[in-house]
Scaffold this active site. Structure first.
Site, PDB file in Angstrom:
ATOM      1  N   LYS A   1       0.849  -1.190   0.000  1.00 54.00           N
ATOM      2  CA  LYS A   1       0.000   0.000   0.000  1.00 54.00           C
ATOM      3  C   LYS A   1       0.881   1.236   0.000  1.00 54.00           C
ATOM      4  O   LYS A   1       2.067   1.211   0.367  1.00 54.00           O
ATOM      5  CB  LYS A   1      -0.937   0.021   1.210  1.00 54.00           C
ATOM      6  CG  LYS A   1      -0.248  -0.009   2.577  1.00 54.00           C
ATOM      7  CD  LYS A   1       0.260   1.336   3.082  1.00 54.00           C
ATOM      8  CE  LYS A   1       0.913   1.207   4.459  1.00 54.00           C
ATOM      9  NZ  LYS A   1       1.646   2.440   4.861  1.00 54.00           N
TER      10      LYS A   1
ATOM     11  N   SER B   1       0.369  -6.692   5.406  1.00 52.65           N
ATOM     12  CA  SER B   1      -0.361  -7.323   4.316  1.00 52.65           C
ATOM     13  C   SER B   1      -0.234  -8.841   4.380  1.00 52.65           C
ATOM     14  O   SER B   1      -1.205  -9.565   4.134  1.00 52.65           O
ATOM     15  CB  SER B   1       0.145  -6.797   2.973  1.00 52.65           C
ATOM     16  OG  SER B   1      -0.646  -7.277   1.902  1.00 52.65           O
TER      17      SER B   1
ATOM     18  N   ASP C   1      -1.928  -1.180  10.510  1.00 53.32           N
ATOM     19  CA  ASP C   1      -2.138  -1.237   9.063  1.00 53.32           C
ATOM     20  C   ASP C   1      -2.833  -2.514   8.605  1.00 53.32           C
ATOM     21  O   ASP C   1      -3.243  -2.602   7.440  1.00 53.32           O
ATOM     22  CB  ASP C   1      -0.799  -1.121   8.321  1.00 53.32           C
ATOM     23  CG  ASP C   1      -0.292   0.308   8.244  1.00 53.32           C
ATOM     24  OD1 ASP C   1      -1.086   1.238   8.501  1.00 53.32           O
ATOM     25  OD2 ASP C   1       0.896   0.505   7.915  1.00 53.32           O
TER      26      ASP C   1
END
Length: 291
Positions: free
Chosen positions: A20, A113, A145
């Site tokens: 990201k 992620s 995140d």
């Protein structure tokens, strides 16, 4: 489990864990627990780690190839799998194979992620049937995140980054430079000189070009190579810091102009060429019916 069963069920397949970018980052306050309140825009890009999962008959969670110097139980994919087991009481095991392409300490969210992909895919493979909001809640326990990667869409973020609203942006080409340093996020957020009282903006302000990252002055001061990367990339387009860095990026209106910048910068920098996405490629694969 046979090779045919693995192929049909999704075991042994490669699952994407995309990066990201923070297209802007404003620190608007600080909570009593020390976490910073912020506004940001997360955009998924098509640079990915790839993760494969293999059933472990003994119920253990382990990595096929542990990262040297990183205790296996501290790896975010292992922590995510164990958190799922703890929360649901699942007794199944998994061997996790991570193909690491995203740089560590770069602000691209690679570890987060990886954790999100582990939560989403094992939720399917283990048939746990947890809803998305619960997976996001579990993800937040692993890192601020992680929820946006579970969410899977380009998003406006507030709170500590977990209050998300999907938005649609142009899927522009981007060039990302990873300077030769590893930024300590904790160090940046503890820095006395960090701005912590930015005035909140609206989505309209962002779309009009208010792309400030409050962390950039602090990071550039502490890590000279970040400032040098900003200067180098700024010769081709407006360069910005993602998160607390170290990666800096610029958006381009055409693939051709992005490739030109990528080619020019490649001899002197660690450079990535990517495209912005409004939806995570992980969701595209999850919907292909392989699990």
């Amino acid at each position: 489990m046979t090779e045919v069963q693995e192929k049909v069920s999704g075991w042994g397949e490669r699952w994407p864990a995309p990066a990201k970018l923070n297209l802007m980052l404003r620190i608007t306050g600080r909570r009593s627990d020390g976490y910073h309140l912020l506004q940001t825009v997360f955009q998924i890009i098509d640079l990915c780690d790839w993760i494969s999962f293999y059933p472990a008959e003994d119920g253990r969670v382990f990595l096929r190839d542990p990262i040297p110097g990183v205790p296996e139980q501290e790896d975010l994919t292992v922590r995510a799998a164990n958190l799922l087991k703890q929360y649901t009481g699942c007794r199944l095991g998994v061997c996790i194979d991570v193909e690491k392409n995203l740089p560590m300490g770069g602000g691209l969210g690679g570890g987060s992620s990886d954790a999100a992909t582990t939560l989403l895919v094992l939720n399917k493979l283990w048939n746990l049937k947890l809803p998305l909001d619960k997976l996001m809640e579990l993800g937040l326990r692993l890192g601020a995140d992680v929820p946006v990667f579970v969410y899977g869409y380009t998003a406006w973020g507030e709170g500590v980054g977990e209050e998300l609203q999907s938005i649609t942006l142009a899927e522009q080409w981007v060039v990302v430079i990873k300077p030769d340093c590893h930024v300590n996020t904790r160090q940046i957020f503890l820095a006395e000189e960090l701005t912590r009282d930015s005035k909140p903006i609206t989505m309209r302000d962002f779309i009009a070009g208010d792309w400030k990252n409050d962390c950039l002055p602090v990071v550039s001061n502490l890590y000279k190579s970040v400032g040098e990367a900003v200067d180098a990339l700024s010769q081709y387009a407006e360069a910005r810091l993602t998160g607390t860095g170290a990666c800096v990026f610029a958006q381009f209106d055409s693939e051709e102009s992005a490739r030109e910048a990528f080619s020019a910068l490649s001899p002197n920098w660690s450079v990535y060429l990517a495209q912005g996405l409004n939806r995570s490629p992980l969701y595209e694969k999850l919907e292909q019916g392989s699990v």
